[in-house]
Scaffold this motif. Structure first.
Motif, PDB file in Angstrom:
ATOM      1  N   VAL A 106       4.578   9.678  -9.482  1.00  0.00           N
ATOM      2  CA  VAL A 106       4.084   9.134  -9.201  1.00  0.00           C
ATOM      3  C   VAL A 106       2.572   8.647  -9.752  1.00  0.00           C
ATOM      4  O   VAL A 106       2.501  10.207 -10.778  1.00  0.00           O
ATOM      5  CB  VAL A 106       2.636   9.037  -7.723  1.00  0.00           C
TER       6      VAL A 106
ATOM      7  N   ALA B 229      -0.328  10.802  -2.686  1.00  0.00           N
ATOM      8  CA  ALA B 229       0.163   9.601  -2.917  1.00  0.00           C
ATOM      9  C   ALA B 229       0.294   8.425  -2.089  1.00  0.00           C
ATOM     10  O   ALA B 229       0.941   7.407  -1.745  1.00  0.00           O
ATOM     11  CB  ALA B 229       0.106   8.715  -4.384  1.00  0.00           C
TER      12      ALA B 229
ATOM     13  N   SER C 170       8.346   3.257  -5.942  1.00  0.00           N
ATOM     14  CA  SER C 170       7.170   3.586  -5.946  1.00  0.00           C
ATOM     15  C   SER C 170       6.988   4.368  -4.678  1.00  0.00           C
ATOM     16  O   SER C 170       6.943   6.367  -4.285  1.00  0.00           O
ATOM     17  CB  SER C 170       6.373   3.909  -6.912  1.00  0.00           C
ATOM     18  N   ASN C 171       7.086   3.479  -3.684  1.00  0.00           N
ATOM     19  CA  ASN C 171       6.715   3.822  -2.356  1.00  0.00           C
ATOM     20  C   ASN C 171       7.420   4.483  -1.250  1.00  0.00           C
ATOM     21  O   ASN C 171       7.562   5.168  -0.572  1.00  0.00           O
ATOM     22  CB  ASN C 171       5.978   2.914  -1.125  1.00  0.00           C
TER      23      ASN C 171
END
Length: 347
Positions: free
Chosen positions: A14, A328, A4-5
């Protein structure tokens, strides 16, 4: 680094802000009146009146498509048309929902940076007004932030609002990334909306930290009754509305919405600044908020994807990709992307 990063495809990829998840859990206990008669919905309406410094009405829905389509339907009779940019979300990414709900048409125009040109808007809106054979423009739809990552200035918004007043059009703002635009301009919510002529705003929260929560903010309150019936008829009046309202309540509390947006915008600036120093990469102008476009050599494009980075390309021209940051996104995520691009460039 988690997958996800490495994902810069969208601010939808996110999850939700911890504060919002906690608020939903807290609202889940006990009993509350249904269909929007709960205490959370009342609190959200009062908070938004304070935010926008005016009387207004609020109709909560779960999706941006619902907010946009219902708003435009209330402004557009079946013989009417919505003047909007050809790159707008309502034109390209709503699967015909505005037309479905209104029965009218979208009348698309061009304009640099995915922004409507007030002069062109005024000229086009003169065409065949009053001609019973033709679709009649009845409202204007703008996106703030636009699909190309640009932000309308207050002067541009006021100019469009002036055309709408002159032509007796209503003005709708798709504010899926409203907070990002507000953070970019540094103005007040009132200045960016009703003081510039906006009649109805789709006030987005999902892209900026909510689970699924959007607000139709009605400045022209003569539209509220019709919107309420359209929301119910369209299947968007949730029985357990408190769980939508609790998200929006937490989103507005302690300026979480602005904190999240400012962070996302700062990460986009960090990304743009870093990529400008990578040989072979061209960073496009117009990174006003949290969306960045750049042109990548194919070797860098392929190499980044091979390393697990995600982003969209192809739609905007050869080698042109879109990178989106969110609340995020962390500085380390951005720096890892830049380092990977620089390594691929040098090799």
């Amino acid at each position: 680094m988690s997958a996800s990063n490495q994902n810069f495809a969208s601010d939808n990829v996110v999850g939700a802000s911890p504060e919002i998840l906690a608020a939903v859990a807290a609202a889940n206990g006990g009993a509350q009146a249904s269909y929007g008669a709960d205490e959370y919905s009342r609190r959200v309406e009062n908070k938004l009146r304070d935010v926008f410094e005016t009387d207004l009405d609020v109709l909560l829905v779960a999706t941006g498509s619902a907010a946009n389509a219902l708003s435009l339907a209330a402004m557009t009779p079946p013989w009417g048309g919505v003047l909007c940019h050809e790159e707008s979300h309502i034109s390209n990414d709503e699967c015909g929902a505005p037309e479905f709900y209104s029965g009218g048409r979208l009348l698309v125009l061009g304009g640099a940076g995915a922004k409507l040109d007030p002069v062109a808007l005024k000229t086009h809106s003169l065409a065949k007004i009053g001609d019973v054979h033709c679709t009649q423009p009845t409202c204007v739809g703008i996106s703030q932030v636009t699909e190309l990552g640009t932000v309308y200035s207050l002067a541009e918004l006021r100019a469009i609002g002036a055309v709408c007043r002159e032509r007796k059009f209503r003005l709708h703002m798709d504010g899926a990334r409203f907070a990002n635009a507000l953070a970019a301009l540094g103005c007040t919510p009132a200045e960016m909306t009703w003081k510039s002529g906006v009649d109805v705003l789709s006030f987005g929260a999902t892209k900026n930290g909510a689970l699924a929560a959007e607000a139709i903010v009605v400045f022209d309150r003569s539209l509220t009754e019709e919107l309420a019936y359209r929301r119910k008829r369209g299947g968007h009046l949730l029985s357990k509305m408190r769980l939508i309202a609790a998200q929006m309540d937490a989103y507005l509390a302690d300026d979480l919405w602005l904190h999240n947006a400012r962070h996302a915008n700062a990460m986009a600036r960090r990304l743009a600044d870093g990529l400008r120093g990578v040989p072979g990469i061209v960073v496009h102008d117009g990174c006003d908020a949290n969306i960045l476009f750049c042109t990548l050599p194919q070797s860098i494009n392929d190499g980044l994807h091979a390393q697990g980075f995600h982003f969209y390309g192809d739609r905007w021209g050869p080698g042109v990709v879109r990178l989106v940051t969110s609340f995020a996104t962390q500085a380390a995520d951005v720096d890892a992307f830049i380092a990977a691009a620089r390594s691929l460039s040098s090799s």
